[in-house]
Design a protein around this motif. Structure first.
Motif, PDB file in Angstrom:
ATOM      1  N   GLY A  32       0.918  -1.216   0.015  1.00 58.08           N
ATOM      2  CA  GLY A  32       0.301  -0.036  -0.051  1.00 58.08           C
ATOM      3  C   GLY A  32       0.862   1.265  -0.012  1.00 58.08           C
ATOM      4  N   THR A  85      -4.670  -2.398  -4.227  1.00 60.87           N
ATOM      5  CA  THR A  85      -4.452  -1.435  -4.382  1.00 60.87           C
ATOM      6  C   THR A  85      -4.762  -0.524  -5.962  1.00 60.87           C
ATOM      7  OG1 THR A  85      -2.301  -2.192  -5.363  1.00 60.87           O
ATOM      8  CG2 THR A  85      -1.722  -1.372  -3.049  1.00 60.87           C
ATOM      9  N   ALA A 119      -7.879   1.385  -4.803  1.00 61.25           N
ATOM     10  CA  ALA A 119      -8.037   1.810  -3.763  1.00 61.25           C
ATOM     11  C   ALA A 119      -7.590   3.053  -4.674  1.00 61.25           C
ATOM     12  CB  ALA A 119      -6.431   1.438  -2.898  1.00 61.25           C
ATOM     13  N   TYR A 164     -10.881   6.319  -5.144  1.00 66.61           N
ATOM     14  CA  TYR A 164     -10.188   7.367  -4.669  1.00 66.61           C
ATOM     15  C   TYR A 164     -10.867   8.793  -6.389  1.00 66.61           C
ATOM     16  CZ  TYR A 164      -7.683  11.396  -2.817  1.00 66.61           C
ATOM     17  OH  TYR A 164      -7.227  12.689  -2.810  1.00 66.61           O
ATOM     18  N   PHE A 169      -5.394  -1.894   0.500  1.00 65.78           N
ATOM     19  CA  PHE A 169      -6.457  -0.844   0.225  1.00 65.78           C
ATOM     20  C   PHE A 169      -6.276   0.267   1.105  1.00 65.78           C
ATOM     21  CE2 PHE A 169     -10.625   0.397   0.922  1.00 65.78           C
ATOM     22  CZ  PHE A 169     -10.917   1.026  -0.623  1.00 65.78           C
ATOM     23  N   VAL A 170      -5.960   0.215   2.880  1.00 65.41           N
ATOM     24  CA  VAL A 170      -6.714   1.240   3.319  1.00 65.41           C
ATOM     25  C   VAL A 170      -5.156   2.188   2.999  1.00 65.41           C
ATOM     26  CG1 VAL A 170      -6.565   1.843   5.703  1.00 65.41           C
ATOM     27  CG2 VAL A 170      -7.905   0.129   5.104  1.00 65.41           C
ATOM     28  N   GLY A 222      -3.134   1.714   0.901  1.00 66.60           N
ATOM     29  CA  GLY A 222      -2.960   3.197  -0.520  1.00 66.60           C
ATOM     30  C   GLY A 222      -3.696   4.021  -0.789  1.00 66.60           C
ATOM     31  N   PHE A 223      -5.035   4.104   0.034  1.00 65.89           N
ATOM     32  CA  PHE A 223      -5.450   5.414   0.080  1.00 65.89           C
ATOM     33  C   PHE A 223      -5.356   6.308   0.574  1.00 65.89           C
ATOM     34  CE2 PHE A 223      -9.560   7.395   0.611  1.00 65.89           C
ATOM     35  CZ  PHE A 223     -10.328   7.418  -0.193  1.00 65.89           C
ATOM     36  N   HIS A 280      -4.023   9.627  -1.317  1.00 59.48           N
ATOM     37  CA  HIS A 280      -4.251  10.736  -0.485  1.00 59.48           C
ATOM     38  C   HIS A 280      -3.521  11.945  -0.348  1.00 59.48           C
ATOM     39  CE1 HIS A 280      -6.956  13.968   0.810  1.00 59.48           C
ATOM     40  NE2 HIS A 280      -6.205  14.375   2.147  1.00 59.48           N
TER      41      HIS A 280
END
Length: 272
Positions: free
Chosen positions: A14, A52, A55, A59, A233-234, A236-237, A241
């Motif tokens: 990530g 990913t 993600a 986003y 996922f978390v 990477g998100f 950002h």
């Protein structure tokens, strides 16, 4: 693979998939450092790629929805936003070099290209490319339209991105550098690099899972799989950002110094 090990690899994926420091190189080094076995490793890596990619999809869901809507309108010969159509074409064109080279070099990607020594070489080489992009970026007085890279520029960015087939180069780092070399702003190059990640991550993950499924080698503990995917996922998100915010006001030189420091550490701990 234990759940804790899966979480470690998910976090590594990530963070490093989107920062210009190489996810494949860090996954190789993380497995070496923590002694994580390779059983089910290819299938696990494919799932991390999906996580990913998800993600990025979430986003940028508004951007992607706009691209899809304009693509459908273009096919149906309805009025379209030309910059959106150009962006979609640019993403498609920029994806081609990595796909072709990936298929051509596939036999080396899972054997020869997974050496810690090669990771060291790539970390240093990639650092020089990112530094060169920053140097040229500061020399420019006018930036090109970041919303619609030309097809020619998209091909060149795609060629830069293809360098990331070598672990340690970094897909995002090379794509961002290519965009900056061609006059995109840091933020524009970064956004384009993130959108370019979607077809490659989804395609690479799907291809590997299909191959492993057909060979009967697709076996990864479900709990470990879920934990790794969720952490990838978390993280990477969040990285997407904060990196977009970071590049608005900062250069990429901090990643250059990190890559060089990591290359030195790898030489000391793994190779000497």
């Amino acid at each position: 693979m234990e759940v804790f090990e899966a979480i470690i690899l998910g976090v590594v994926q990530g963070v490093t998939e989107f920062l210009p420091i190489s996810s494949s190189g860090h996954l190789i080094l993380a497995r070496e450092l923590f002694g994580i076995g390779g059983e089910g490793g290819l299938a696990f890596d494919a799932i991390l790629h999906f996580a990913t990619a998800l993600a990025v999809l979430i986003y940028f869901w508004r951007d992607i929805l706009d691209l899809v809507q304009n693509a459908v309108s273009w096919v149906l010969r309805r009025p379209v936003n030309q910059s959106k159509v150009h962006m979609l074409i640019a993403i498609g064109v920029a994806t081609i070099p990595a796909v072709l080279l990936g298929l051509l070099l596939e036999g080396y990607l899972e054997t020869t290209f997974r050496s810690p020594l090669l990771v060291v070489f790539s970390l240093v080489t990639g650092s020089l490319i990112i530094w060169g992009a920053e140097w040229m970026y500061r020399k420019r007085e006018v930036l090109v339209d970041e919303n619609a890279p030309s097809s020619k520029n998209a091909v060149l960015i795609g060629l830069f991105q293809s360098l990331a087939l070598i672990p340690g180069m970094s897909r995002s780092g090379m794509a961002i550098s290519g965009g900056m070399f061609l006059g995109l702003s840091r933020e524009g190059a970064t956004r384009f690099a993130f959108l370019l990640a979607i077809p490659l991550l989804l395609g690479a993950g799907a291809k590997k899972i299909l191959e492993l499924s057909e060979s009967g080698a697709l076996f990864v503990d479900f709990m470990a799989l879920a934990a790794g995917a969720a952490s990838a996922f978390v993280v990477g998100f969040l990285v997407i950002h904060y990196l977009l915010k970071f590049v608005r006001t900062h250069s990429l030189m901090v990643f250059v110094w990190y890559r060089l420091a990591l290359a030195g550490l790898v030489l000391v701990f793994f190779l000497l």
